[in-house]
Design a protein around this motif. Structure first.
Motif, PDB file in Angstrom:
ATOM      1  N   MET A 120     -10.440   2.468   3.768  1.00  0.00           N
ATOM      2  CA  MET A 120     -10.627   3.002   2.427  1.00  0.00           C
ATOM      3  C   MET A 120     -11.063   1.963   1.406  1.00  0.00           C
ATOM      4  N   GLU A 121     -11.049   0.699   1.807  1.00  0.00           N
ATOM      5  CA  GLU A 121     -11.501  -0.342   0.876  1.00  0.00           C
ATOM      6  C   GLU A 121     -12.948  -0.131   0.437  1.00  0.00           C
ATOM      7  N   PRO A 122     -13.882   0.161   1.362  1.00  0.00           N
ATOM      8  CA  PRO A 122     -15.260   0.410   0.907  1.00  0.00           C
ATOM      9  C   PRO A 122     -15.397   1.672   0.057  1.00  0.00           C
ATOM     10  N   LEU A 123     -14.415   2.562   0.158  1.00  0.00           N
ATOM     11  CA  LEU A 123     -14.440   3.794  -0.628  1.00  0.00           C
ATOM     12  C   LEU A 123     -13.859   3.602  -2.016  1.00  0.00           C
ATOM     13  N   GLY A 124     -13.371   2.390  -2.288  1.00  0.00           N
ATOM     14  CA  GLY A 124     -12.831   2.104  -3.609  1.00  0.00           C
ATOM     15  C   GLY A 124     -11.374   2.441  -3.779  1.00  0.00           C
ATOM     16  N   VAL A 125     -10.660   2.671  -2.658  1.00  0.00           N
ATOM     17  CA  VAL A 125      -9.236   3.010  -2.717  1.00  0.00           C
ATOM     18  C   VAL A 125      -8.430   1.890  -2.075  1.00  0.00           C
ATOM     19  N   SER A 126      -7.435   1.399  -2.788  1.00  0.00           N
ATOM     20  CA  SER A 126      -6.564   0.336  -2.281  1.00  0.00           C
ATOM     21  C   SER A 126      -5.353   0.963  -1.588  1.00  0.00           C
ATOM     22  N   VAL A 127      -5.031   0.483  -0.389  1.00  0.00           N
ATOM     23  CA  VAL A 127      -3.890   0.987   0.367  1.00  0.00           C
ATOM     24  C   VAL A 127      -2.938  -0.158   0.677  1.00  0.00           C
ATOM     25  N   ILE A 155       5.615  -1.960  -6.127  1.00  0.00           N
ATOM     26  CA  ILE A 155       4.643  -1.508  -7.136  1.00  0.00           C
ATOM     27  C   ILE A 155       3.749  -2.661  -7.572  1.00  0.00           C
ATOM     28  N   ILE A 156       4.350  -3.833  -7.753  1.00  0.00           N
ATOM     29  CA  ILE A 156       3.549  -5.005  -8.118  1.00  0.00           C
ATOM     30  C   ILE A 156       2.533  -5.313  -7.027  1.00  0.00           C
ATOM     31  N   ALA A 157       2.985  -5.251  -5.773  1.00  0.00           N
ATOM     32  CA  ALA A 157       2.079  -5.509  -4.646  1.00  0.00           C
ATOM     33  C   ALA A 157       0.957  -4.483  -4.599  1.00  0.00           C
ATOM     34  N   MET A 158       1.272  -3.216  -4.875  1.00  0.00           N
ATOM     35  CA  MET A 158       0.249  -2.166  -4.866  1.00  0.00           C
ATOM     36  C   MET A 158      -0.816  -2.430  -5.919  1.00  0.00           C
ATOM     37  N   ALA A 179      -2.562  -5.667   1.025  1.00  0.00           N
ATOM     38  CA  ALA A 179      -2.602  -4.736   2.149  1.00  0.00           C
ATOM     39  C   ALA A 179      -1.207  -4.482   2.701  1.00  0.00           C
ATOM     40  N   GLU A 180      -0.362  -5.519   2.702  1.00  0.00           N
ATOM     41  CA  GLU A 180       1.002  -5.378   3.205  1.00  0.00           C
ATOM     42  C   GLU A 180       1.970  -6.120   2.299  1.00  0.00           C
ATOM     43  N   TYR A 181       3.179  -5.602   2.221  1.00  0.00           N
ATOM     44  CA  TYR A 181       4.225  -6.244   1.426  1.00  0.00           C
ATOM     45  C   TYR A 181       5.554  -6.109   2.146  1.00  0.00           C
ATOM     46  N   VAL A 182       6.221  -7.242   2.354  1.00  0.00           N
ATOM     47  CA  VAL A 182       7.547  -7.272   2.978  1.00  0.00           C
ATOM     48  C   VAL A 182       8.544  -7.734   1.910  1.00  0.00           C
ATOM     49  N   PRO A 183       9.424  -6.862   1.431  1.00  0.00           N
ATOM     50  CA  PRO A 183      10.373  -7.258   0.383  1.00  0.00           C
ATOM     51  C   PRO A 183      11.433  -8.233   0.909  1.00  0.00           C
ATOM     52  N   GLY A 184      11.712  -9.253   0.141  1.00  0.00           N
ATOM     53  CA  GLY A 184      12.806 -10.165   0.466  1.00  0.00           C
ATOM     54  C   GLY A 184      12.411 -11.280   1.415  1.00  0.00           C
ATOM     55  N   ILE A 185      12.838 -12.500   1.076  1.00  0.00           N
ATOM     56  CA  ILE A 185      12.514 -13.666   1.901  1.00  0.00           C
ATOM     57  C   ILE A 185      13.092 -13.553   3.307  1.00  0.00           C
TER      58      ILE A 185
END
Length: 243
Positions: A109-116, A157-160, A165-171
């Motif tokens: 979806m990146e080329p379509l202009g949508v961030s996932v 939300i900040i990562a979005m 592309a990916e977010y893992v909460p917490g160290i």
């Protein structure tokens, strides 16, 4: 419903999910619940990502990209990075599906202009454990393992909005996903997952003691029958909650 109401969805968060604990072969009698888990964790995510993803792609064309682009978040779980999750195999498999789908869509979806963005949180202080019968799982006792829901949501939300592309909460979770699990042989990683998901042995003994024998001696006898004579529960007094 949103299209009929003339609403355009710019931000979509797919975070519904629940699971069942126990061996998969024991879930046969709960066929409807198995279907419910798959329906919520897999089918709903796939269908809504497809339906709203198409609308969001059209919206991105209208807005001509930029920082105001539509954004989608798919919430999976840190267990999705394991090779499997014994004692909760169905739940682990459905979370792996969400992670795989989110990763693929971030490229499609990146080329379509949508961030996932795909989020893989670990143990989080919500009602999930209670609804899934997992309140006694060992992971809730691991140091620094449990995060507050607000902290997880804020970071996600900040990562979005950063377009990650990916977010893992917490160290601790990030360290486990980035180094610990990948370095373990698959068989050992599977056993670690089962270890984290199951209750402590003495917790099982406390839970399973029968009303007919509530003494400390009775607790020890039931524990010995289940785990063998060489292991003893670390409980000398039984406290009963009247529900």
């Amino acid at each position: 419903a949103t299209a009929a109401a003339g609403l355009a969805v710019r931000y979509l968060v797919l975070c519904a999910g629940w699971g069942l604990s126990g061996q998969h072969v024991d879930l046969g009698a709960e066929g409807e619940m198995v279907e419910d888990v798959v329906g919520v964790n897999v089918e709903s995510v796939a269908v809504m990502a497809a339906l709203y993803g198409a609308d969001m792609a059209r919206l991105a064309v209208e807005r001509n990209g930029g920082e105001d682009r539509p954004r989608m978040m798919i919430v999976s779980s840190v267990v999705a990075t394991f090779p499997g999750l014994p004692e909760a195999s169905l739940y682990g498999a459905t979370r792996a599906f969400a992670l795989s789908l989110g990763r693929a869509l971030s490229v499609e979806m990146e080329p379509l202009g949508v961030s996932v963005t795909t989020v893989t949180p670990g143990a989080t202080n919500t009602n999930f454990a209670k609804s899934g019968g997992l309140t006694r799982a060992k992971v809730w006792d691991f140091p620094l393992a449990v995060m507050e829901a607000n902290d997880v949501a804020e970071g996600a939300i900040i990562a979005m909005f950063r377009g990650q592309a990916e977010y893992v909460p917490g160290i601790p979770n990030l360290a486990m996903v980035a180094s610990f699990i990948p370095l373990l042989p698959h068989r050992l990683a599977l056993r670690f997952g089962a270890f984290s998901w199951l209750p402590w042995p003495w917790d099982i003994a406390l839970k399973e003691i029968t009303p007919a024998d509530k003494s400390s001696k009775g607790l020890h006898n039931q524990f010995k029958d289940r785990y063998g004579s060489k292991r003893k529960p670390l409980v000398v007094e039984v406290v009963h909650d009247e529900m």
